[in-house]
Design an enzyme around this catalytic site. Structure first.
Site, mmCIF file in Angstrom:
data_model
loop_
_atom_site.group_PDB
_atom_site.id
_atom_site.type_symbol
_atom_site.label_atom_id
_atom_site.label_comp_id
_atom_site.label_asym_id
_atom_site.label_seq_id
_atom_site.Cartn_x
_atom_site.Cartn_y
_atom_site.Cartn_z
ATOM 1 N N CYS A 2 0.845 -1.179 0.000
ATOM 2 C CA CYS A 2 0.000 0.000 0.000
ATOM 3 C C CYS A 2 0.885 1.234 0.000
ATOM 4 O O CYS A 2 2.097 1.133 0.106
ATOM 5 C CB CYS A 2 -0.866 -0.016 1.247
ATOM 6 S SG CYS A 2 -1.707 -1.598 1.462
ATOM 7 N N ARG A 27 1.427 3.012 -8.622
ATOM 8 C CA ARG A 27 1.608 1.662 -8.105
ATOM 9 C C ARG A 27 0.347 0.819 -8.245
ATOM 10 O O ARG A 27 0.395 -0.402 -8.098
ATOM 11 C CB ARG A 27 1.979 1.711 -6.619
ATOM 12 C CG ARG A 27 3.243 2.470 -6.332
ATOM 13 C CD ARG A 27 3.173 3.123 -4.970
ATOM 14 N NE ARG A 27 2.702 2.184 -3.990
ATOM 15 C CZ ARG A 27 3.488 1.561 -3.130
ATOM 16 N NH1 ARG A 27 4.764 1.810 -3.120
ATOM 17 N NH2 ARG A 27 2.999 0.714 -2.263
ATOM 18 N N TRP A 77 -3.674 -1.796 -1.352
ATOM 19 C CA TRP A 77 -3.552 -2.932 -2.265
ATOM 20 C C TRP A 77 -3.877 -4.115 -1.369
ATOM 21 O O TRP A 77 -3.079 -4.506 -0.530
ATOM 22 C CB TRP A 77 -2.121 -2.973 -2.811
ATOM 23 C CG TRP A 77 -1.756 -4.195 -3.573
ATOM 24 C CD1 TRP A 77 -1.188 -5.332 -3.064
ATOM 25 C CD2 TRP A 77 -1.877 -4.412 -4.974
ATOM 26 N NE1 TRP A 77 -0.965 -6.236 -4.072
ATOM 27 C CE2 TRP A 77 -1.369 -5.709 -5.247
ATOM 28 C CE3 TRP A 77 -2.362 -3.643 -6.028
ATOM 29 C CZ2 TRP A 77 -1.332 -6.234 -6.531
ATOM 30 C CZ3 TRP A 77 -2.325 -4.193 -7.300
ATOM 31 C CH2 TRP A 77 -1.814 -5.464 -7.548
ATOM 32 N N ASN A 103 0.996 -0.655 6.095
ATOM 33 C CA ASN A 103 1.558 -1.308 4.927
ATOM 34 C C ASN A 103 2.145 -2.629 5.417
ATOM 35 O O ASN A 103 2.852 -2.620 6.424
ATOM 36 C CB ASN A 103 2.703 -0.410 4.423
ATOM 37 C CG ASN A 103 2.831 -0.453 2.944
ATOM 38 O OD1 ASN A 103 2.241 -1.306 2.308
ATOM 39 N ND2 ASN A 103 3.602 0.459 2.401
ATOM 40 N N GLY A 104 1.889 -3.748 4.758
ATOM 41 C CA GLY A 104 2.508 -5.012 5.187
ATOM 42 C C GLY A 104 1.498 -5.974 5.790
ATOM 43 O O GLY A 104 0.290 -5.820 5.597
ATOM 44 N N GLU A 487 10.504 -19.417 -20.334
ATOM 45 C CA GLU A 487 10.342 -18.097 -19.715
ATOM 46 C C GLU A 487 11.472 -17.138 -20.131
ATOM 47 O O GLU A 487 11.228 -15.968 -20.418
ATOM 48 C CB GLU A 487 10.280 -18.259 -18.189
ATOM 49 C CG GLU A 487 10.198 -16.977 -17.389
ATOM 50 C CD GLU A 487 8.970 -16.110 -17.687
ATOM 51 O OE1 GLU A 487 8.058 -16.561 -18.403
ATOM 52 O OE2 GLU A 487 8.958 -14.956 -17.231
ATOM 53 N N LYS A 491 10.777 -13.688 -22.059
ATOM 54 C CA LYS A 491 11.229 -12.372 -21.562
ATOM 55 C C LYS A 491 11.981 -11.626 -22.656
ATOM 56 O O LYS A 491 11.762 -10.442 -22.868
ATOM 57 C CB LYS A 491 12.168 -12.512 -20.352
ATOM 58 C CG LYS A 491 11.574 -12.827 -19.017
ATOM 59 C CD LYS A 491 10.744 -11.740 -18.386
ATOM 60 C CE LYS A 491 9.320 -11.803 -18.854
ATOM 61 N NZ LYS A 491 8.384 -12.568 -18.145
ATOM 62 N N GLU A 494 9.566 -10.496 -25.462
ATOM 63 C CA GLU A 494 8.634 -9.456 -25.039
ATOM 64 C C GLU A 494 9.261 -8.066 -25.053
ATOM 65 O O GLU A 494 8.646 -7.117 -25.505
ATOM 66 C CB GLU A 494 8.194 -9.714 -23.582
ATOM 67 C CG GLU A 494 7.105 -10.723 -23.406
ATOM 68 C CD GLU A 494 6.742 -10.884 -21.932
ATOM 69 O OE1 GLU A 494 5.560 -10.785 -21.609
ATOM 70 O OE2 GLU A 494 7.648 -11.112 -21.093
ATOM 71 N N HIS A 510 15.869 -32.890 -32.706
ATOM 72 C CA HIS A 510 14.694 -33.020 -33.579
ATOM 73 C C HIS A 510 14.400 -31.735 -34.345
ATOM 74 O O HIS A 510 13.263 -31.532 -34.770
ATOM 75 C CB HIS A 510 13.478 -33.450 -32.746
ATOM 76 C CG HIS A 510 13.711 -34.734 -32.035
ATOM 77 N ND1 HIS A 510 13.696 -35.950 -32.667
ATOM 78 C CD2 HIS A 510 14.021 -34.991 -30.743
ATOM 79 C CE1 HIS A 510 13.960 -36.907 -31.791
ATOM 80 N NE2 HIS A 510 14.159 -36.344 -30.617
ATOM 81 N N LYS A 609 -0.440 -5.462 -19.754
ATOM 82 C CA LYS A 609 -0.165 -6.125 -18.471
ATOM 83 C C LYS A 609 -1.277 -7.102 -18.132
ATOM 84 O O LYS A 609 -1.046 -8.183 -17.629
ATOM 85 C CB LYS A 609 -0.036 -5.049 -17.385
ATOM 86 C CG LYS A 609 0.332 -5.582 -16.012
ATOM 87 C CD LYS A 609 1.787 -5.934 -15.958
ATOM 88 C CE LYS A 609 2.170 -6.731 -14.741
ATOM 89 N NZ LYS A 609 3.313 -7.609 -14.980
HETATM 90 C C1 G6P Z 1 0.043 -10.870 -20.134
HETATM 91 C C2 G6P Z 1 1.211 -10.297 -19.351
HETATM 92 C C3 G6P Z 1 2.099 -11.427 -18.845
HETATM 93 C C4 G6P Z 1 1.295 -12.409 -18.027
HETATM 94 C C5 G6P Z 1 0.072 -12.927 -18.804
HETATM 95 C C6 G6P Z 1 -0.866 -13.664 -17.889
HETATM 96 O O1 G6P Z 1 0.506 -11.468 -21.301
HETATM 97 O O2 G6P Z 1 1.955 -9.421 -20.162
HETATM 98 O O3 G6P Z 1 3.132 -10.887 -18.046
HETATM 99 O O4 G6P Z 1 2.095 -13.499 -17.670
HETATM 100 O O5 G6P Z 1 -0.660 -11.833 -19.339
HETATM 101 O O6 G6P Z 1 -1.402 -12.766 -16.969
HETATM 102 P P1 G6P Z 1 -1.895 -13.159 -15.533
HETATM 103 O O7 G6P Z 1 -2.323 -11.837 -14.938
HETATM 104 O O8 G6P Z 1 -3.051 -14.089 -15.721
HETATM 105 O O9 G6P Z 1 -0.775 -13.786 -14.802
#
Ligand code: G6P
Length: 614
Positions: A2, A27, A77, A103-104, A487, A491, A494, A510, A609
């Protein structure tokens, strides 16, 4: 995670608090509120709070005509209790004489809540925060700071608090442990805030609080003492060198980098929340008796998720099959419904999602429920749709993630799933007690090990500087590391827009091997594991074709450096936890590659996001 702001000074506190809260808006949050001490003769505390965006709070405040000189504000949050007006901060004590923002997480809040209920206190919210404010009332014998210190000493966990009181109407009281808090020093005014941006329009002079430091301030001065010993602590006033934008990122160039560096802390919070080392137990407080029973008797688990969370699902398959001996299938959410999955009442469908709003994952959840399976959501955003609709939810508490490319949310997903698999193994009697203890002691080292991995950053930089003009990358791994081949490649794609493909290394022969020549970079993830020798053979094959090898390996591994041009090291751990380690250098690598290519790291083109359309 938060946001907190507090003010004492000559100005009208309300616009100062609102400005502070708006500086914390980046945030993300689900509700906000403020409290102020009225200048009237008996100094009542007034609270205004609203669910949703700041505009709601601003609207409510426009009807207030007071001009108080002291107050506190908060953006929430959610951690305990859904996002709502009732659960929004500040919270008031029963006698209305104290108000607090927090917060926490207060880990032992249930125990204290029962104690306070027995003493006749009633609770107005579902938050853990409220126990602190009632405790302060309970401890109050004439001095607010003493009552505040005594109350905090009864709490376990990691938190920051700011409190105002009718008994001391010109002062703010504050405390910090593991959650950031700074005092802002102005002329005839002082501030306290969780984040520097909240106070930057007014002052650049700050005092950073240390853990277990508690204090008070008024418009003229501030005082800081230790929690356990009230002798004053001498603090240095520092000048913040950042502008607003830099301050929001905590001095990092991008949110993504900030979030990568937050991983040791969020892992530590997860470990502290989930592991009870005294009783050698794993604690999932939101798993009911029924949910635990389901886990104990489960026939099959389906891990369903998208993007990075899908990779966490693949990792979870290795974890659940290895340690809990539960057959586990992994599906991308967008395909789940269309495969017409065969589900029974004894199956658990685990939805892994950072946002809790991803449309495909939500549709998969609804399908699973329709088909009678039990649904368990692993979610970061409290109160999100998936968290609300699943039969049962476990929160990852990674805090808000702003960078589009997920980093800290993934590591906490991995850690939470690993602990859940261990918990399931324990319930199902599949882990001998000695092995269970051994795993817990490995888990204990994760936060400090993650810090060590981050020290590899200069080596990663050197490598990225040589490779950033390349357009094609192959990522290879086996076993527990395999999800990180996917992953790591994701990354890189992306945020740097280079093409990257992750493979199970056994698949190299293969197809991908056809690509290898002296121009082709291949990232090999090869920590100590059951598949180490096989992975080393893959590296030999790549070397024989003059491929450019970058390795992620266990510290002290000399064999790997015979083949790799660059090696990023991670500390030794159990293979079971190694996925949490090996992803970190890959995140750093993707980040550096994107920066060197001049990409918009936090908001890469075409990506969002939270993907709320199917
Ligand atoms: C989008 C984001 C990714 C995320 C995916 C799934 O593609 O850019 O970073 O992994 O959605 O989102 P979620 O909120 O379900 O983890």
């Amino acid at each position: 995670m938060c946001g907190i702001i507090g003010y004492a000074g000559k100005r009208n506190a309300l616009p100062v608090l609102m400005e502070g809260l708006s500086r914390l808006e980046y945030r993300g949050y689900d509700s906000a509120g403020i409290a102020y001490v009225d200048g009237n003769h008996n100094h009542p505390i007034h609270i205004i709070k609203e669910k949703g965006k700041l505009i709601e709070l601003r609207r409510a405040l426009s009807l207030v005509h007071a001009t108080p000189h002291i107050g506190i504000g908060h953006t929430r949050w959610a951690t305990h209790g859904e996002p709502s007006r009732r659960n929004a901060h500040p919270h008031l004590s029963q006698d209305d004489n104290f108000a607090v923002v927090h917060n926490g997480i207060i880990e032992n809040y249930q125990e204290i809540k029962s104690y306070l209920k027995r003493k006749g206190y009633t609770f107005r919210s579902e938050t853990d925060t409220e126990v602190l404010v009632h405790l302060v009332q309970d401890e109050f014998r004439g001095d607010v700071l003493t009552a505040f210190r005594n109350a905090i000493q009864r709490l376990e966990g990691f938190f920051a608090f700011v409190l105002i009181s009718r008994h001391s109407p010109n002062e703010l009281f504050f405390f910090k442990r593991s959650n950031p808090l700074v005092v802002g020093v102005g002329k005839k005014e002082n501030f306290v805030a969780s984040d520097v941006p909240a106070i930057l329009p007014y002052t650049k002079r700050v005092v950073y609080l240390g853990d277990d430091e508690v204090g008070c301030l008024n418009e003229d001065s501030f005082k800081i003492v230790r929690l356990k010993k009230p002798t004053p602590v001498q603090k240095r006033i520092e000048t913040v060198p950042w502008n607003l934008e830099q301050a929001e990122k905590g001095g990092y160039h991008h949110f993504m980098l900030k979030e990568i560096y937050e991983q040791p802390r969020v892992a530590e919070e997860t470990i502290r929340k989930r592991l009870d080392f005294n009783r050698q137990r794993i604690v999932f407080d939101t798993l009911s008796f029924h949910a635990n029973w389901r886990l104990k008797h489960v026939r099959k688990i389906f891990m369903v998720s998208c993007g990075t969370a899908y990779h966490a699902g693949i990792a979870a398959r290795y974890m659940f099959e290895n340690i809990a001996r539960v057959p586990t299938e992994v599906c991308v959410s967008s395909e789940f419904r269309y495969s017409d999955p065969i589900l029974s009442k004894s199956d658990i469908v685990v939805l892994v999602t950072q946002s809790g709003e991803t449309a495909d994952t939500l549709a998969a959840l609804r399908e699973a429920r329709k088909k009678g399976a039990y649904t368990l959501a692993i979610v970061n955003v409290v109160g999100s749709t998936i968290a609300r609709e699943a039969d049962c939810v476990i929160y990852t508490h990674a805090g808000p993630e702003i960078g589009v490319a997920s980093t800290k949310a993934y590591t906490v997903q991995l850690l939470t799933l690993a602990l859940l698999a261990l918990h399931a193994g324990y319930l199902r009697n599949k882990i001998p007690p000695k092995q269970f203890e051994e795993m817990l002691s490995f888990a204990k080292h994760i936060p400090s090990d993650l810090k060590k991995i981050l020290q590899e950053a200069p080596r990663v930089d050197q490598c990225a500087k040589k490779l950033y003009k390349k357009h094609n990358f192959i990522y290879l791994a086996r076993g527990f590391s395999f999800p990180n081949a996917l992953e790591g490649a994701l990354k890189l794609k992306e945020i740097s827009y280079a093409h990257a493909h992750g493979y199970a290394a056994g698949e190299m022969k293969h197809g991908p091997i056809a690509l290898i020549d002296k121009e082709q970079p291949v990232i090999c993830i090869i920590p100590q594991s059951k598949t180490y020798d096989k992975m080393l053979s893959n590296m030999e094959e790549i070397k024989a074709r003059e491929g450019i090898i970058v390795a992620v390996a266990t510290k002290g591994d000399r064999a790997v450096s015979k083949f790799a041009r660059w090696t990023f090291y991670v500390p030794k751990t159990s293979e079971f936890f190694s996925t949490i380690y090996t992803v970190v250098p890959l995140q750093l690598f993707a980040y550096r590659m994107a920066v060197l290519n001049g990409r918009d790291v936090d908001q890469p083109r075409n990506l969002a996001k939270s993907v709320t359309v199917e």
